[in-house]
Design a protein around this motif. Structure first.
Motif, mmCIF file in Angstrom:
data_model
loop_
_atom_site.group_PDB
_atom_site.id
_atom_site.type_symbol
_atom_site.label_atom_id
_atom_site.label_comp_id
_atom_site.label_asym_id
_atom_site.label_seq_id
_atom_site.Cartn_x
_atom_site.Cartn_y
_atom_site.Cartn_z
ATOM 1 N N TRP A 233 -10.032 -26.054 47.186
ATOM 2 C CA TRP A 233 -9.337 -27.091 46.048
ATOM 3 C C TRP A 233 -8.033 -27.467 47.264
ATOM 4 N N THR B 203 -8.699 -31.373 48.334
ATOM 5 C CA THR B 203 -8.202 -32.070 47.310
ATOM 6 C C THR B 203 -6.586 -32.457 47.120
ATOM 7 N N GLU C 106 -11.877 -46.257 43.810
ATOM 8 C CA GLU C 106 -12.466 -45.644 42.027
ATOM 9 C C GLU C 106 -13.475 -45.850 41.850
ATOM 10 N N MET D 100 -18.276 -27.079 45.802
ATOM 11 C CA MET D 100 -16.988 -26.735 45.415
ATOM 12 C C MET D 100 -16.054 -27.864 44.998
ATOM 13 N N ILE D 101 -16.583 -28.983 45.934
ATOM 14 C CA ILE D 101 -15.561 -30.203 45.493
ATOM 15 C C ILE D 101 -15.736 -30.698 44.246
ATOM 16 N N ARG E 289 -16.622 -29.760 41.197
ATOM 17 C CA ARG E 289 -15.644 -29.122 39.777
ATOM 18 C C ARG E 289 -14.601 -28.656 40.352
ATOM 19 N N ALA E 290 -13.601 -30.041 41.376
ATOM 20 C CA ALA E 290 -11.879 -29.933 41.168
ATOM 21 C C ALA E 290 -11.475 -31.045 40.432
ATOM 22 N N PRO E 291 -10.444 -31.026 39.705
ATOM 23 C CA PRO E 291 -9.846 -31.357 38.454
ATOM 24 C C PRO E 291 -9.554 -32.781 39.316
ATOM 25 N N ASP E 292 -8.710 -33.007 41.303
ATOM 26 C CA ASP E 292 -8.204 -33.544 41.779
ATOM 27 C C ASP E 292 -8.673 -34.745 42.631
ATOM 28 N N PHE E 293 -9.926 -34.675 43.073
ATOM 29 C CA PHE E 293 -10.993 -34.803 44.017
ATOM 30 C C PHE E 293 -10.713 -36.339 43.146
ATOM 31 N N SER F 98 -8.966 -38.655 41.980
ATOM 32 C CA SER F 98 -7.843 -39.272 41.973
ATOM 33 C C SER F 98 -7.300 -38.930 43.404
ATOM 34 N N THR F 99 -7.081 -37.806 43.836
ATOM 35 C CA THR F 99 -6.471 -37.977 45.748
ATOM 36 C C THR F 99 -8.062 -38.789 46.266
ATOM 37 N N PHE F 100 -8.607 -39.089 46.321
ATOM 38 C CA PHE F 100 -9.766 -39.059 47.863
ATOM 39 C C PHE F 100 -9.601 -40.882 47.064
ATOM 40 N N HIS F 101 -8.801 -41.259 47.493
ATOM 41 C CA HIS F 101 -8.669 -42.791 46.451
ATOM 42 C C HIS F 101 -7.820 -43.694 47.129
#
Lengths: 635, 179
Positions: free
Chosen positions: A198, A202, B92, B164-165, B167-171, B173-176
């Protein structure tokens, strides 16, 4: 491929894209959804912008790592608590007395005595919180014991008492609530599952469109990776266990010797100062007069450095080493606190003895006054004596308040001066002397200082302990503390960015948060203990403060119940405070705590079992995947 | 003027924001190259240098890969279609799976449909601007493969990455990118 996906999408949402009535409604819904998401985003941004110093702390975090940033987050949280305490004491105690109470000069307790009037305005006296500062709403002694004041019939003594109790209760509640919240967050161990993945995929924020922000982000990503790498390396290390254990035992022994030595030194010095006080302070040098304070400050400065050196023997993970360091300095400061309280108790007892004598003298003086006037005229005119001339009893509560205020001020001054000399001056010298010095000052001996997280956190915690101890006797303390924390925030943020270098080994502070909270809770308990003891067992001064004339300070509750509440309420209260009722209630609470504790333990067990199950399931999947891959190879 | 029908078939997610605004952003990059009238479906490609200098992309360490992934020719020279595709996926409103798919392609530097060690090393060096030592880089890449590689082939396939991705909490909001 994308074309296939688009075609499926088109089929799914035909109503929206093609002709037909569904389109307008759908488009409208989509537009509203988009507006709602935008509103939510803007509101989140606004909320983040409202949090004070958020940008400053983010910048520090990206350069110095989360452990240094955790100190500043702690400082900001303390600032919030002190603002609430300030609001309570200022709004409910100081302002009502200032606006609605008797003004300055109307009563003996509110006036500077004639003898001190000459130098009551001197800066030196005011800095020492004597003179006009002493006879003001800042201290306990100024308040009048009238049951209600002003047209609002504001119950001043009751308010004073309840604010004192309320500040302590609020502080307990906030600290425990924060501890519970931190414990909840720590409980999720699942986050370690894809930690590095992560971080890699990310962590970059694609919204960044500004070169400075990008720089900060790169720095913070690098620091975050370094932290994670360190954690990983520490968890893999395994050295010679016996040597390590021996060295750790040796280190602890050395530390105990240090603590015992410093304890004895303080005891010795306090005894000497009591001897000096009996002989009269004027006949001694400046050092002998201020010996106790100086010894305590010097010990507080040099012992932590000694502990730091000893801890290199122990070879702990940096976070664990920090916790040990904090624990040891904590023990050292406790010794200081203990001595301070002993000294205060001695002074309180002295003042109370003085009080008895003053009471006696006052009756004689009053009798003398009446005799004079009666002699002149048979009808006694009202005796008009200026309040400044009336002899007044000693006020041990104000004395206690003054001691605490002086301690806070001197502590603050010491911290700031140490900061300026130890960090700033050192950085300036290293930077500019480097050009003309034989060895490299920046890489070698002095070099730039690192930010001392443990020392600063402890300073903050003990400072708060002083505030809690003294706030009942000096309502101005929370206000002073708010000012101090505000200045500290800006000064230390500037100092850290300007004069410090990041630590070589950057580590995560996540586990430390509850550690700080636990120490704060212990200090809160230890600080409120003396205050509660004095409230419950020592009678208030007869001549000053909102409780003068009562035999115990908490009698004000009894008085309120009798005069302000209907009769049946008082009866109910007296039944409820019957020991026969209170003891079973306490027993019930203890049983409830035990029950909740055991259920929470069983939930944690169940949680672990489920996690283990998940792991075996995924492992089974893994194994079957390998087998499936192997089958074609076998055939 | 824009031929709505044609675009709405190929760019379903772009019905979520005004096409005209994106078109004018595209045109602003090179007004002399991009005609106002697109009904003839002209073949106009903007070179990578213009795309990479957009304020939304110029500070992004992965801008070259982003342009390469969304461009038809794989070199970063983008037509209007590619441009719209890119900002739809990065908006988004795009679904998580679509974003994961394109994220995978962006981080796959050698275009072999697998995230092998060299891809991971390149990603990490771009993220930290080469500030980590070789030892540290190697350690991190080993850890990533350890964590996410489910079929145990020493590299991450699309399924591993998606598993894997998501489940990522930030994915999300950052891939934006907001435009």
């Amino acid at each position: 491929s994308v074309v296939q996906e688009s075609q499926e999408f088109v089929e799914k949402y035909e109503g929206a894209i093609g002709k037909g009535k569904g389109r307008k409604l759908y488009a409208y819904k989509v537009m509203m959804l988009k507006k709602w998401m935008k509103f939510q985003r803007d509101f989140e941004n606004f909320k983040t912008a409202c949090i004070p110093w958020e940008m400053k702390i983010k910048e520090i975090e990206s350069h110095f790592g989360s452990s240094v940033a955790s100190y500043f987050l702690f400082l900001r949280w303390m600032y919030g608590i002190n603002m609430i305490l300030f609001g309570l004491t200022f709004g409910l105690v100081m302002v009502p007395e200032a606006l609605m109470g008797m003004p300055y000069g109307s009563m003996p307790r509110k006036t500077v005595p004639r003898a001190e009037e000459a130098n009551a305005m001197d800066f030196a006296v005011l800095w020492d919180f004597g003179g006009y500062a002493q006879y003001s709403v800042l201290f306990y002694g100024y308040y009048n014991s009238q049951r209600t004041i002003g047209w609002l019939k504001f119950r001043m003594p009751l308010s004073y008492f309840l604010v004192g109790v309320g500040t302590v209760a609020y502080s307990y509640m906030v600290v425990i609530r924060t501890m519970a919240r931190n414990a909840n967050e720590d409980g999720g161990g699942d986050n370690n599952c894809f930690n590095f993945s992560w971080k890699m995929f990310t962590s970059w924020d694609y919204l960044i469109g500004n070169p400075e922000t990008a720089d900060n982000k790169f720095a913070s990503i690098t620091t975050s990776f370094k932290e994670a790498i360190l954690e990983e390396q520490e968890s893999r290390k395994d050295d010679n266990i016996h040597l390590t254990r021996f060295l750790r035992v040796l280190a602890n022994f050395l530390v105990l010797c240090c603590l015992a030595g410093s304890g004895y030194l303080i005891y010795f010095v306090v005894r000497r100062s009591q001897k000096f006080a009996l002989e009269g302070l004027e006949s001694h040098t400046w050092w002998e007069r201020n010996e106790v304070n100086m010894v305590m400050s010097l010990l507080g400065m040099f012992c932590p450095m000694l502990f730091d050196v000893i801890s290199t023997l122990e070879n702990y993970h940096p976070r664990i080493a920090l916790q040990w360091q904090l624990g040891r300095i904590f023990a050292l400061f406790l010794g200081n606190l203990y001595t301070f309280i002993i000294a205060l108790m001695d002074e309180i007892n002295l003042k109370r003895e003085e009080e008895e004598m003053v009471k006696l003298n006052m009756t004689i003086w009053e009798a003398g006054l009446y005799n004079e006037t009666v002699g002149v005229n048979s009808t006694t005119p009202p005796i008009a004596i200026h309040p400044a001339d009336i002899p007044r009893g000693p006020c041990w509560e104000t004395m206690v308040g003054q001691e605490f205020v002086r301690l806070i001020v001197s502590d603050t001054m010491t911290t700031y001066i140490m900061l300026l000399i130890g960090d700033f001056l050192r950085a300036v010298l290293v930077r500019f002397l480097n050009y003309c010095w034989c060895w490299d000052l920046e890489a070698g001996f002095p070099s730039y200082s690192e930010f001392d997280v443990s020392g600063n956190v402890l300073g903050l915690i003990f400072n708060q302990g002083m505030i809690w101890m003294g706030a009942f006797y000096a309502p101005c303390l929370p206000a002073l503390n708010v000012l101090r924390l505000h200045v500290s925030m800006y000064l230390q943020c500037w100092a850290v960015m300007c004069c410090n270098v990041p630590q070589e080994r950057v580590f995560k502070a996540s586990g430390s948060n509850n550690f700080y909270m636990a120490m704060l809770l212990v200090i809160l308990f230890l600080s409120t203990l003396p205050a509660i003891y004095t409230i419950v067992s020592i009678p208030p001064s007869f001549d000053c403060g909102p409780f003068s004339g009562k035999s115990r300070m908490f009698d004000v509750i009894q008085e309120t119940l009798e005069s302000d509440f209907p009769a049946w309420f008082g009866k109910v209260f007296s039944y409820a405070s019957n020991p026969g009722l209170v003891l079973p209630f306490l027993l019930l609470m203890v049983l409830a705590i035990y029950y909740l504790q055991s259920t929470s333990k069983s939930y944690k067990q169940a949680n672990l079992e489920l996690k283990k199950k998940l792991q075996t399931v995924s492992h089974d999947n893994h194994v079957s995947a390998i087998i499936l891959c192997a089958i074609p190879a076998l055939t | 003027m824009l031929g709505h029908k044609r675009f709405s078939c190929n760019h379903p997610s772009s019905t979520f924001f005004p096409l005209s605004r994106l078109f004018y952003r595209y045109r602003d990059l090179a007004p002399q190259l991009v005609p106002l009238d697109y009904t003839g479906q002209p073949d106009v490609r903007l070179p990578y240098e213009l795309i990479g200098s957009m304020p939304e992309l110029k500070d992004n360490p992965f801008r070259q890969r982003i342009a390469e992934v969304f461009s038809e020719d794989g070199e970063g020279n983008m037509t209007l279609d590619d441009f719209l595709d890119m900002f739809s996926v990065l908006s988004e409103m795009a679904p998580r799976d679509l974003k994961a798919y394109y994220a995978f392609k962006i981080y796959d530097f050698n275009n072999d449909d697998f995230l092998c060690k060299s891809d991971l090393e390149k990603t990490l060096n771009k993220l930290t601007r080469n500030e980590l030592t070789e030892e540290e880089v190697r350690m991190v890449c080993d850890k990533v493969i350890d964590e996410a590689d489910l079929d145990n082939d020493g590299r991450l396939s699309l399924e591993d990455f998606q598993h894997m991705i998501v489940r990522a909490p930030d994915f999300l909001s950052t891939f934006h990118i907001r435009i």
